[in-house]
Design a protein around this motif. Sequence first.
Motif, mmCIF file in Angstrom:
data_model
loop_
_atom_site.group_PDB
_atom_site.id
_atom_site.type_symbol
_atom_site.label_atom_id
_atom_site.label_comp_id
_atom_site.label_asym_id
_atom_site.label_seq_id
_atom_site.Cartn_x
_atom_site.Cartn_y
_atom_site.Cartn_z
ATOM 1 N N LEU A 56 -15.341 -19.564 17.856
ATOM 2 C CA LEU A 56 -16.024 -20.769 17.387
ATOM 3 C C LEU A 56 -16.950 -21.293 18.470
ATOM 4 C CD1 LEU A 56 -12.995 -22.605 15.867
ATOM 5 C CD2 LEU A 56 -14.979 -21.928 14.584
ATOM 6 N N GLU A 60 -18.936 -26.679 17.029
ATOM 7 C CA GLU A 60 -18.146 -26.583 15.804
ATOM 8 C C GLU A 60 -16.675 -26.872 16.102
ATOM 9 O OE1 GLU A 60 -18.779 -22.887 13.805
ATOM 10 O OE2 GLU A 60 -17.327 -23.420 12.267
ATOM 11 N N ALA A 61 -16.226 -26.371 17.246
ATOM 12 C CA ALA A 61 -14.828 -26.603 17.625
ATOM 13 C C ALA A 61 -14.573 -28.094 17.795
ATOM 14 C CB ALA A 61 -14.514 -25.857 18.915
ATOM 15 N N CYS A 68 -8.052 -24.559 14.549
ATOM 16 C CA CYS A 68 -8.488 -23.521 13.627
ATOM 17 C C CYS A 68 -8.311 -24.040 12.204
ATOM 18 C CB CYS A 68 -7.667 -22.260 13.832
ATOM 19 S SG CYS A 68 -8.114 -20.950 12.707
#
Lengths: 482, 177
Positions: A56, A60-61, A68
Motif C-alpha cells: 500500500l 492510502e495506508a 489492511c
Amino acid sequence: MAYIVEPDVVRYACMCGLLKPISRLYFCRHCLHLRCGFCVCHEVDSLFCGKCLENLPSTEAKLKKNKCSNCLECPSCHQQLSSKAATVAPKNPEDPKATPKKVIYLCCLNCRWTTRDVGIPDQEVGKSGWPEHENVHTNRLNAIMNHYKKLVLKEKQQQMDKDKKQRKYTTSLAERTGVTASILRKRLGMTELKNPLLEADDLKPAVASKEIVDSIEHLLTTPIKLNDITTIDQRLKLPDWQPTAVDKLYPVHKQLSVKRSLRCRSCEHNVSKPEYSPNSIKFKIQLFAYYHIPEIRIVTVEPLRIGKQCELLIKLINPTQHQTTITILPLEHLDAIQQEDTKVIEDPPETKEPLSFQLLQSSLTSHPRQINAKVGTDVSIPTSSIILPARDDAAEYDDTGETQNFQDDPKLVVFRKSNKAVIKLLVAPMENLELGEEVIAGFTMQHVYTSTIATTTENKEPQKFDHKMKIYLTLGTLVGSQ
Amino acid sequence: MSSKQTPKISSGALVCGDNKMHGDITFGTNSIVHPSCTISAESGPIIFGDTCIIEEQAKIIHRVPFYRTDKNPVMFIGSNNVFEIDCTVEAAKIGNNNIFEPKCFVGNKVTITDGCVIGAGCVLTDEQVLPKNTIVHGSGCKQREALDQPNPQFGLMDTLMRLLPNYHHIRKPIKKP
C-alpha cells in the motif's frame, strides 16, 4: 545460529557506546564505523499487509488507518482469522427443489473464536467483505475533528494577520492600492467567498452528567464469570468500543507491517535496505557487522580465581573474502586515539557538506556514552598478530587437512582451520572482585578491513584500512581465590 | 495387576498393533487407535467411550495422585474424544466431545467435562474442573468459553477406518458371545 551469537557473552562496543552482540550490529563501510539499531536513522520504505502481502502507498495506508482492508484478526487472541465453509439447510425444508446453501464464517484456528459466537451473520459464497462495525459516536467524533481543524486554521489566520501588521512597507500593488481580491469581489457585487472551514460551527461542548449510566448493582450481587469479561488486551485492541463483555467482540482489521531501511547517521549511506516488494525477504543493501567484522567466540575458560592466570581460548573467524590481520591491543589503546581525534575534529570548520547533513549533525552529534561494563580482569596482550585467510565456503566441507603456511607463534595460536583460528590469552581476575561476581574481560581488536567499494581508476588495488573496536567478553563468575 | 492383559476391544473399533498398552483397557465401538501411542492403566482400568480417536505418540496414563485412597479407581473417558499427536493426558474423568491438541499436558488432578478443547502445548496441572465448552489456548493457557461443542470429525474417521488396516497390524476385537 541464534544460540551461538545471541547470548550476550561476546559484546562489541558500538560507536554510540552501547554493547551489543555482533548479530545486532551494522557496519558502515563508508565511514568504517560500527552502528547499532539505536544510532542509525530508520526510514519507512513500504507498508504492506503481512497476511495478504498487499503493498500500500503511504497515503492510502494513512487513509485506511494503517490497516489492511481485507484481512481480519481475532479479537479474542489477536491471531489471523481464516474463513470456514459450512452448509446451511434451506429455509423451507418441504420444498424439494431447495438445495442446502453454502455459507462462510470466520474462525480463529488458535482459540476457536468464530463470528457465530457474537452473532455476526454468515456470508454467502461469492460475496466479499464483512460488514464494518460502525462506531456509535462517529458523527460526534467527526464534528470534534472538524472543529479542531477550524481552530488550527483560525490560529494560522491570526498569525498571518499579525505578521502583516508588523510589516512596515508593502511591495505588492494590490496591497498598496488597498484593492484586494475580497474588496474587488464586493465592488463587482458578488457575494464574499468564505472558506467553509472558517465558518463558525455549532459544536456543543460535552456535558458531564450527574447520573451513572450503568448501574453497578449487579456487580455486587451476582458472582463474576471471568470467561464473560474481556481482558485489557482485548479492550485495547478495539479502542473505538472497548467492550467489557466477550459477546461484544468484533473482528479487527489487521495492522500493516513496515519495511524500513536504515541509514548511517554520520555519512547518510544506507546500512540496510530491503527489497521493495513485500514478497521478497532479500536485501538490496545489507551491511551487517556479521559479514564484515571478524567474529569472536569463547571456546573455553579455566575456572576464574583471583590472582591466578587463567587460560582463555577464543576463536577468531574471518567472514570476508579478503585476508585479514588481527592484532589484540589493550583496552585503553582506543581511548587515547579517540581523544586525539576529537581534538582534531573540533578545529576545522565544516565545509562542502550537504545542508541536510549539517542539520543532522547539529542535532545528532553526540559524544559516545560511557561504556557500561566493569572490566574485572587483566588480559595478557600478545605481541604478535594473527593472519586469517579469506573465507572459503568450499573449505568448510574439505576434511583433507590442508596445511597453511603461517608463521604462527605456537604459544598464541592453538588451532587453525581455513578462515578460523583459536588463540590462547591469559586472564588474571583483579583483586577487588567478590566471590560469585561476573568477570568481564576487555580488549581492543584491530583488523585489516579491505574496502569493497569500487575504487577510482587511479588505484585499482582495493583499499585497506585498520579498523579497531573494543570487545567485552563475559567470562563467567569468580569461583574463588588462589 | 498383570501388565500382559490384552485390551478389550469392542466390535467396530480399530486398534493398531504397534503401540504400548499396559493393564486393563477397554475400547468402545468405532474407536480408532493409531500406532505408537502409549496407554497405561497403572492405578486401575481405563474405559474409553465410543468413537474416540487416539493419534500417534499420544500418552494416556491412569496415575492416581498419591493422596487419593479410593479403592480400585477407574479412568472413564467419554465418547467422541480426540487425542491428537503427542498429547499427555492423565485426567481420571473425561466427558464427551473433547479435543486434546498436540503436545498438551493434562495432569491427574484435572477433571474434564464436555466439549473442552485443550490447545496445543497447553499445560494443566492444578486441581480443577474444566466447565463445559471451555477452550484453553495460547502460551498463557488462557481460557474462554465456546458457544457450542466442537463437531465430531466423521470424515476423518471414515478415511482412517479405510486406510489404517491397509498399512498396519490390527488388534482383533473381542467376539461377542
